[in-house]
Every structure is written in C-alpha cells, then in structure tokens.
Enzyme design. Structure first.
Site, PDB file in Angstrom:
ATOM      1  CG  ASP A 177     -55.984  42.280  61.576  1.00 53.11           C
ATOM      2  OD1 ASP A 177     -54.879  42.016  61.080  1.00 53.11           O
ATOM      3  OD2 ASP A 177     -56.183  42.359  62.797  1.00 53.11           O
TER       4      ASP A 177
ATOM      5  CG  ASP B  53     -52.387  43.232  66.212  1.00 50.92           C
ATOM      6  OD1 ASP B  53     -53.639  43.211  66.219  1.00 50.92           O
ATOM      7  OD2 ASP B  53     -51.697  42.257  65.848  1.00 50.92           O
TER       8      ASP B  53
HETATM    9 ZN   LIG Z   1     -53.464  41.041  62.214  1.00 48.98          ZN
END
Ligand SMILES: [Zn+2]
Length: 426
Positions: free
Chosen positions: A153, A306
């Site tokens: 990520d 997130d």
């Molecule tokens: Zn991300």
C-alpha cells in the site's frame, strides 16, 4: 471471571440474522449468551436501552506509523482513535520504517499492540522487501508471525511479473493480496482527480485510469493464479464495473471503499486545503455515484478508512508539497450513517455487514458476529446522538481531517474489546 451484561439494546447481528431488543452477556472475553432477560448478578451491567448493539466493527485499512514515524501516530494512539471511532479491530499497513517485510517487524508490531493497544491489531505484511517492488518479502515467516494479508500500500508493485509471483505465493499461504491500485507512471505529479475541477484550479491531475489499469491487471493475474485479490480504497466507476464482472465470473476478487470516497466529490473539496489531499483522490460525482451504487448492490465487500495520520508540520505546506492521506477512524461511522443509512441508500444491517462480516470474511479473522463463543467485541451505536467532530480532541496524534467541525446525526457511543469497555462517549 470478568462479566459484562449489555441490557436491553437493539442487538443487530447480520451473521445470526438477529435484529431485536435483547441482552448480551460477555464472559471471559467471549460472547457467552444472547438471550432475553439474562440474569447475572455478578456481572457489570451496561444499560443499552435505546441503543444499537452490534458485533465489534473492523477497519481493515489503517496506518499506525509505528515503527518509524511515531511523531504522527503510534500503535497506542492509533488504537485509541480506533476505539473512539467505534472500532474493536484494525489492520495496519506495512509502510512503516522499517517496512513490515519480515517476521521480525511483524512480531514487534504484534508485541507492541499486545502491550499498548486497546483494540485488536492485525498487521498486514509487505509484498516486496522494503516495498521496493522487485524482491518478494519473507511472506511465509510473516504469516507465521501473524500477518493476515500482504500489500505494498502506498508504493504499489508496478512490475506485473512480480505481482504474479506475489499472488502465487499468497495463494500457497492462503492469504489475500491487497493492492493499492495506481499506475505510478500515469499518476505521476498529480495532486487531485484529473477532470474539470483540476483544470479550473490549475492543479495537476491523477486520472481515474491510473487506478483502472492496475485493477484490470490484477483481476487478470488473480484469474491466472487463483489468488484472493482485494482492491484497497476503490474509487472509480470503471473499477466498480470490473470488480462486479470479476465476481460474476466467480473470481476471488473483493474490494473496499472509504467513507471519504463516497461522502464527497471533487466539486465539493476546499481548493488548496491539504486535508483534501489523498490517494486515490476525491473523485468526480460520477465515480462517487458508482461507488455508492456498488456499496448498495453488494459489489463492495467492506468499508475501510485508510486512516493516514500526518503530523501538522508535514500537512501544513503548500498543496503540491504536502503528503497524501487523512484521518478516518473517528468519523467513519458518523459519515456512513449520515450519507448511506439516513437517506435510505443502505439499511443499518448492510452498514454493519460492511464493517463486520465483510472485512472478517476477506481476511478470515474469525470475528464480526455475536454468536456465542465469538470474541467479546461489541460496538454500541446511538442513532439519535447528534455530535460534532472536533479534531483537536482526537485520540490520534495527528489532526489532518477534512471533517473537523462536521455535524453528524448519530455515531458510536461505546467500544467493548474482549469483554471490557475501552471507550465510552462523554
Ligand atoms: Zn493506499
């Protein structure tokens, strides 16, 4: 043996098809009973009259910044922010320093969390060493140390051959690959969604296709390898359509959407305010509508925040210079109630699934329900509680939220982890 009796709440547990006023007894950190009129004289009592009692909410996409960036967040403060937002379980992304690419770092996080975190923390390991995009990380060792998925990520794997090998390895270890789908060459230099608004503001754009081409690539690779592939923070209409098609074909493809991607479109963001700068960017209204439709139809499996803390000194720079990402843990439930449940786009049951059985199923966490024997994790909601988010009172170490001062029509009021109340609204 510690016991907690939650009395008279509206218990909503989609996994048990339960939605009625009843009692829940937690004992020895697990759910013991869900029944009417439970009598347990030795138990501490939580009066949930007028409140909604649900399985503990899970946020499968959080950045805790420890080790390495503890000025922005620590495992302890991030976990407190999670509890304050109604989450009992969070999964932390590996882009720390060092990157979580070995059993050693995974064990450090697991151990720190055991001592300092008030919620359950499950680490996600890196796909490649140092998230360098080339050499696979020690995936087997990290799995044994406690990771529940792999992801690079923030620094997505650009090399399709490496991603194919990562998927083969993930499949052999029976864990999903979570990809932040972004073609870094297409998005290079961009600060916000590429479209009319970016043109008007004179800001460089991040095109929707920078997400779409990687979603397409990864679905094809999931088909070839048989790996479970999960799209992180999906944000475009074409990606929604591709995931829907992959599901129709029976591929093991899942996806999540963040609250900020369904709550605002690029015409609503405050220009040049760095609290609106994140990846993927706030998209145009057509993309937002497609994400909302995907959440309602079942194409979207989970909502995830997130949560990306950045210290004030980093975020308070010119828009072009400041880093991407915003806080999310404390506003997620309020935003989902306000934008999805109150207008009738989804039911309360569906919202609860998106934060419980949805993520638990993707990561096989063995939680997300109040069936007797399950972990004693409970989220208590008040659908009538009007409240205002004050980011300066956040449990997070950072303050980068575009929802400071935002009013919500309902939200969490208590968070119970392993049978203990770890947060309660004032
Ligand atoms: Zn991300």
């Amino acid at each position: 043996m510690a016991k907690l009796l939650i009395k008279n709440g509206r218990v909503v547990d989609p996994a048990s098809e339960l939605d009625r006023v009843t009692d829940v007894l937690l004992a020895n950190a697990i759910v013991r009973k869900v029944e009417d009129n439970i009598i347990a004289p030795e138990a501490e009592v939580f009066d949930a009259t007028g409140l909604v009692v649900t399985p503990g909410f899970i946020d499968m996409h959080v950045h805790l910044r420890e080790p390495g960036f503890v000025h922005a967040e620590t495992i302890e403060t991030g976990a407190r922010a999670a509890a304050g937002g109604g989450f009992t379980t969070i999964c932390c992304m590996p882009n720390t320093s060092p990157v979580n690419d070995s059993a050693h770092v995974t064990s450090y996080i697991v151990e720190r969390a055991r001592r300092a975190a008030v919620v359950n923390v499950f680490p996600i390991g890196a796909i490649t060493k140092g998230s360098n995009g080339e050499d696979l990380a020690a995936i087997g060792g990290m799995k044994r140390a406690g990771i529940v998925a792999i992801s690079d990520d923030g620094r997505p794997v650009m090399n399709a051959r490496v991603m194919r090998r990562a998927m083969e390895t993930a499949r052999s270890h029976d864990i999903p690959v979570i990809d932040h789908c972004e073609d870094l060459n297409l998005s290079a230099g961009g600060d916000m969604h590429e479209g009319l608004v970016s043109t008007k503001l004179g800001l460089r754009g991040i095109p929707a296709c920078s997400e779409d081409v990687i979603v397409a690539r990864d679905i094809l690779l999931a088909d070839v390898t048989g790996a479970r592939f999960h799209v992180a923070h999906l944000s475009t209409r074409h990606s929604v359509a591709m995931v829907a098609e992959a599901k129709r074909r029976g591929l093991p493809v899942t996806c999540e959407v963040t609250p900020h991607h369904f709550a605002i479109h690029d015409g609503e963001l405050l220009p040049y305010d760095s609290n609106y700068k994140m990846k993927p960017p706030i998209r145009c209204s057509h993309d937002v509508e497609a994400c909302i439709a995907g959440i309602a139809s079942g194409v979207v499996d989970a909502l995830a925040t997130d949560h990306a803390p950045h210290a004030g000194s980093e975020k308070m720079q010119e828009f072009e210079k400041c880093p991407f990402g915003i806080l999310g843990l404390e506003t997620a439930i309020g935003l989902t109630l306000q934008r999805m449940v109150v207008p009738g786009i989804i039911s309360l049951q569906r919202m609860i699934e998106l934060y419980t059985t949805g993520p638990a199923g993707i990561l096989r966490l063995n939680r997300g329900t109040l069936k007797p024997g399950s972990p004693g994790d409970v989220t208590v909601l008040d659908l009538q509680r009007k409240w205002t988010y004050d980011v300066n009172k956040s449990f997070s170490k950072s303050r980068n939220s575009p929802f400071d001062g935002h009013e919500f029509p309902g939200g969490p009021v208590a968070t119970i982890v392993g049978g203990k109340i770890v947060w309660q609204a004032e």
